[in-house]
Design a protein around this motif. Structure first.
Motif, PDB file in Angstrom:
ATOM      1  N   THR A 119       6.204  -0.398  -9.264  1.00  0.00           N
ATOM      2  CA  THR A 119       5.315  -0.422  -7.953  1.00  0.00           C
ATOM      3  C   THR A 119       4.302  -1.437  -8.410  1.00  0.00           C
ATOM      4  O   THR A 119       3.751  -1.555  -9.479  1.00  0.00           O
ATOM      5  CB  THR A 119       4.841   0.977  -7.650  1.00  0.00           C
ATOM      6  OG1 THR A 119       4.068   0.662  -6.456  1.00  0.00           O
ATOM      7  CG2 THR A 119       4.103   1.571  -8.657  1.00  0.00           C
ATOM      8  N   SER A 171      -4.847   2.953  -2.260  1.00  0.00           N
ATOM      9  CA  SER A 171      -4.294   4.093  -1.753  1.00  0.00           C
ATOM     10  C   SER A 171      -4.162   4.986  -2.839  1.00  0.00           C
ATOM     11  O   SER A 171      -4.116   6.344  -2.475  1.00  0.00           O
ATOM     12  CB  SER A 171      -3.309   3.876  -0.619  1.00  0.00           C
ATOM     13  OG  SER A 171      -2.228   3.678  -1.459  1.00  0.00           O
ATOM     14  N   GLY A 227       0.788  -1.343  -0.135  1.00  0.00           N
ATOM     15  CA  GLY A 227      -0.021  -0.017   0.143  1.00  0.00           C
ATOM     16  C   GLY A 227       1.052   1.322  -0.016  1.00  0.00           C
ATOM     17  O   GLY A 227       2.137   1.339  -0.562  1.00  0.00           O
ATOM     18  N   GLY A 228       0.266   2.218   0.695  1.00  0.00           N
ATOM     19  CA  GLY A 228       1.026   3.578   0.369  1.00  0.00           C
ATOM     20  C   GLY A 228       2.277   3.681   1.336  1.00  0.00           C
ATOM     21  O   GLY A 228       3.175   4.298   0.578  1.00  0.00           O
ATOM     22  N   GLN A 264      -9.070  -1.043  -8.894  1.00  0.00           N
ATOM     23  CA  GLN A 264      -7.708  -0.361  -9.198  1.00  0.00           C
ATOM     24  C   GLN A 264      -7.605   0.786 -10.287  1.00  0.00           C
ATOM     25  O   GLN A 264      -6.963   1.726  -9.984  1.00  0.00           O
ATOM     26  CB  GLN A 264      -6.710  -1.799  -9.599  1.00  0.00           C
ATOM     27  CG  GLN A 264      -6.264  -2.528  -8.524  1.00  0.00           C
ATOM     28  CD  GLN A 264      -5.815  -3.854  -9.072  1.00  0.00           C
ATOM     29  OE1 GLN A 264      -5.795  -4.602 -10.153  1.00  0.00           O
ATOM     30  NE2 GLN A 264      -4.757  -4.466  -8.312  1.00  0.00           N
ATOM     31  N   ILE A 302       3.726   0.869 -13.098  1.00  0.00           N
ATOM     32  CA  ILE A 302       2.673   0.556 -12.175  1.00  0.00           C
ATOM     33  C   ILE A 302       2.028  -0.771 -12.718  1.00  0.00           C
ATOM     34  O   ILE A 302       1.895  -0.716 -14.064  1.00  0.00           O
ATOM     35  CB  ILE A 302       1.492   1.490 -12.106  1.00  0.00           C
ATOM     36  CG1 ILE A 302       2.342   2.883 -11.783  1.00  0.00           C
ATOM     37  CG2 ILE A 302       0.660   0.973 -11.196  1.00  0.00           C
ATOM     38  CD1 ILE A 302       0.927   4.033 -11.672  1.00  0.00           C
ATOM     39  N   ILE A 322       5.028   2.099  -0.948  1.00  0.00           N
ATOM     40  CA  ILE A 322       5.257   2.898  -2.238  1.00  0.00           C
ATOM     41  C   ILE A 322       5.888   4.313  -1.794  1.00  0.00           C
ATOM     42  O   ILE A 322       7.072   4.741  -2.442  1.00  0.00           O
ATOM     43  CB  ILE A 322       3.920   3.022  -2.824  1.00  0.00           C
ATOM     44  CG1 ILE A 322       3.525   1.765  -3.297  1.00  0.00           C
ATOM     45  CG2 ILE A 322       4.108   4.088  -4.228  1.00  0.00           C
ATOM     46  CD1 ILE A 322       1.901   1.641  -3.928  1.00  0.00           C
ATOM     47  N   PRO A 368       1.064  -2.361  -6.530  1.00  0.00           N
ATOM     48  CA  PRO A 368       0.019  -1.967  -5.306  1.00  0.00           C
ATOM     49  C   PRO A 368      -0.806  -3.048  -5.166  1.00  0.00           C
ATOM     50  O   PRO A 368      -1.297  -3.765  -5.881  1.00  0.00           O
ATOM     51  CB  PRO A 368      -0.805  -0.658  -6.063  1.00  0.00           C
ATOM     52  CG  PRO A 368      -0.022  -0.100  -7.260  1.00  0.00           C
ATOM     53  CD  PRO A 368       0.541  -1.552  -7.902  1.00  0.00           C
ATOM     54  N   THR A 369      -1.110  -3.079  -3.769  1.00  0.00           N
ATOM     55  CA  THR A 369      -2.025  -4.183  -3.540  1.00  0.00           C
ATOM     56  C   THR A 369      -2.986  -3.624  -2.625  1.00  0.00           C
ATOM     57  O   THR A 369      -3.939  -4.439  -1.941  1.00  0.00           O
ATOM     58  CB  THR A 369      -1.548  -5.307  -2.428  1.00  0.00           C
ATOM     59  OG1 THR A 369      -0.733  -4.705  -1.232  1.00  0.00           O
ATOM     60  CG2 THR A 369      -0.119  -5.800  -3.361  1.00  0.00           C
ATOM     61  N   THR A 370      -3.194  -2.187  -2.444  1.00  0.00           N
ATOM     62  CA  THR A 370      -4.404  -1.508  -1.909  1.00  0.00           C
ATOM     63  C   THR A 370      -4.891  -0.494  -2.839  1.00  0.00           C
ATOM     64  O   THR A 370      -4.292  -0.609  -3.794  1.00  0.00           O
ATOM     65  CB  THR A 370      -3.999  -0.950  -0.632  1.00  0.00           C
ATOM     66  OG1 THR A 370      -3.274   0.295  -1.020  1.00  0.00           O
ATOM     67  CG2 THR A 370      -3.648  -1.907   0.203  1.00  0.00           C
ATOM     68  N   GLU A 411       0.926   5.463  -5.777  1.00  0.00           N
ATOM     69  CA  GLU A 411       1.586   5.265  -6.946  1.00  0.00           C
ATOM     70  C   GLU A 411       1.407   6.034  -8.116  1.00  0.00           C
ATOM     71  O   GLU A 411       1.920   6.249  -8.909  1.00  0.00           O
ATOM     72  CB  GLU A 411       1.429   3.652  -7.693  1.00  0.00           C
ATOM     73  CG  GLU A 411      -0.115   3.424  -8.103  1.00  0.00           C
ATOM     74  CD  GLU A 411      -1.046   3.068  -6.901  1.00  0.00           C
ATOM     75  OE1 GLU A 411      -2.405   2.945  -7.466  1.00  0.00           O
ATOM     76  OE2 GLU A 411      -0.941   3.010  -5.890  1.00  0.00           O
ATOM     77  N   TYR A 464      -0.790  -3.070 -12.000  1.00  0.00           N
ATOM     78  CA  TYR A 464      -1.750  -3.580 -11.321  1.00  0.00           C
ATOM     79  C   TYR A 464      -2.263  -5.131 -11.337  1.00  0.00           C
ATOM     80  O   TYR A 464      -2.808  -5.652 -12.416  1.00  0.00           O
ATOM     81  CB  TYR A 464      -3.118  -2.754 -11.573  1.00  0.00           C
ATOM     82  CG  TYR A 464      -2.960  -1.301 -11.166  1.00  0.00           C
ATOM     83  CD1 TYR A 464      -3.048  -1.165  -9.605  1.00  0.00           C
ATOM     84  CD2 TYR A 464      -2.964  -0.380 -11.945  1.00  0.00           C
ATOM     85  CE1 TYR A 464      -2.831   0.184  -9.229  1.00  0.00           C
ATOM     86  CE2 TYR A 464      -3.003   0.811 -11.467  1.00  0.00           C
ATOM     87  CZ  TYR A 464      -3.076   1.316 -10.388  1.00  0.00           C
ATOM     88  OH  TYR A 464      -3.009   2.664 -10.080  1.00  0.00           O
TER      89      TYR A 464
END
Length: 378
Positions: free
Chosen positions: A133, A139, A107-108, A241, A169, A111, A135-137, A142, A171
């Motif tokens: 990056t 937030s 998450g944030g 996402q 990025i 990152i 991302p898994t949340t 990214e 996703y």
């Protein structure tokens, strides 16, 4: 920074150096290696302990990289990116001169930590690092060239430089499905916070920022409840996402100052009281929207949201902006995310400190309004 205006319609969009945004199942497995900057690149993974110890995801990335590309992993990043862990990770990266790439996963906090490590690497080695990056949340950290970390006093410190924007990025819904549901949904409200506050931000351009934000708001209102009912649905995960990406990526580099009052309150509540930023948005956003409804130009922009959440405009901007705030409250209840500050250890004695941190003042109309808002959320 150039301001954006509605009458006349004018503004500025300055794109970042983001090279690619890939989305869908198995994007990490299928595309990670192809996005390394060179065939000899050495990558260092930045993540938190939960992903490293409770899932197989970090091991999968390490295996993909193999000895040829994997230079190390730092898996101790905590919530709000405390400076102690940031120091440790930075030192580990600088000790290995061959590292040219950071891979942030999570998450944030991971990152933002990777961005801050790149910033420090430049300070010491005169070189920013390439940043991929995963991302898994929701937030959306990214999507910006800004980063935040927590210093030894518990204060959030902000950084901004165009070179801190991630380059790639990825996703991947097969990664994001490992995220606990409450964290997933609450960070979705954080994305909603980004999109809503961008609507009245003075430098947010009409295109692509506000057009993307309106789309993001519609998608978040539709797919967060669906994702709550079917948390393993990969299509819902991917659509959310993309909504997170749309909520913030359109601002580009023409970003002056903080995003808005809800975010300022989030920083005042987050690190000092250990409250996740997704949760701070659940507490503050609807109330801030109703407060902004009293400001003509802000209300005008907020009223534009109504048709995107399935409601017709009345023609009265103030009324319509208030209805947006009410709809956000309704979404929070539907998601089971309505909460109070008391539940997170904040009491009435903390109101002056929070209002001061959020407004950077100790008196005046804004200070009084924020103090009243905080008291109402206890």
């Amino acid at each position: 920074m150039a301001s954006s205006t509605q009458q006349p319609l004018s503004g500025l969009w300055k794109p970042s150096h983001l090279q690619a945004m890939h989305y869908g199942p198995h994007t990490v497995k299928n595309h990670l290696l192809s996005y390394l900057p060179s065939d000899t690149s050495k990558a260092f993974i930045i993540t938190g302990s939960s992903l490293a110890t409770k899932t197989l995801l970090i091991g999968q990335i390490e295996s993909l990289l193999g000895p040829k590309h994997h230079a190390g992993t730092f898996a101790s990043i905590k919530q709000h990116a405390p400076i102690d862990q940031l120091d440790q990770a930075t030192n580990a990266v600088i000790k290995e001169p061959s590292i040219d790439t950071l891979i942030s996963v999570g998450g944030g906090s991971p990152i933002d930590s990777a961005k801050a490590i790149s910033h420090r690497h430049h300070e010491k080695q005169s070189k920013y690092l390439y940043h991929i990056t995963i991302p898994t949340t929701l937030s959306a950290a990214e999507c910006t060239a800004g980063a935040g970390y927590t210093d030894h006093t518990g204060t959030k410190v902000g950084l901004f430089h165009p070179e801190l924007m991630p380059h790639i990025i990825l996703y991947d819904c097969t990664f994001a499905k490992e995220t606990p549901q409450k964290l997933w949904l609450s960070t979705g409200i954080r994305s909603l916070d980004h999109a809503v506050e961008s609507m009245y931000h003075p430098t947010a351009p009409e295109a692509p920022a506000k057009q993307l934000c309106l789309s993001a708001i519609a998608q978040l209102f539709e797919y967060l409840p669906k994702s709550k009912k079917e948390p393993g649905n990969q299509d819902y995960i991917t659509r959310l996402q993309l909504a997170a990406f749309s909520s913030l990526s359109g601002l580009g580099l023409n970003m002056g100052g903080g995003l808005g009052l809800s975010h300022s309150l989030g920083y005042a509540l987050g690190a000092p009281y250990g409250i996740p930023h997704g949760v701070t948005s659940c507490v503050t956003l609807a109330s801030v929207v109703r407060l902004k409804a009293e400001k003509g130009k802000d209300a005008q922009q907020l009223a534009r949201i109504l048709p995107y959440i399935g409601q017709a405009r009345t023609g009265d901007d103030r009324t319509d902006a208030v209805r947006v705030g009410d709809a956000i409250d309704g979404l929070l209840k539907e998601l089971g995310l309505d909460t109070t500050l008391t539940e997170h250890g904040v009491d009435e004695g903390q109101i002056p400190k929070i209002a001061r941190l959020a407004t950077k003042t100790e008196e005046g109309e804004l200070y009084d309004n924020v103090a009243a808002l905080v008291k109402n959320k206890l």
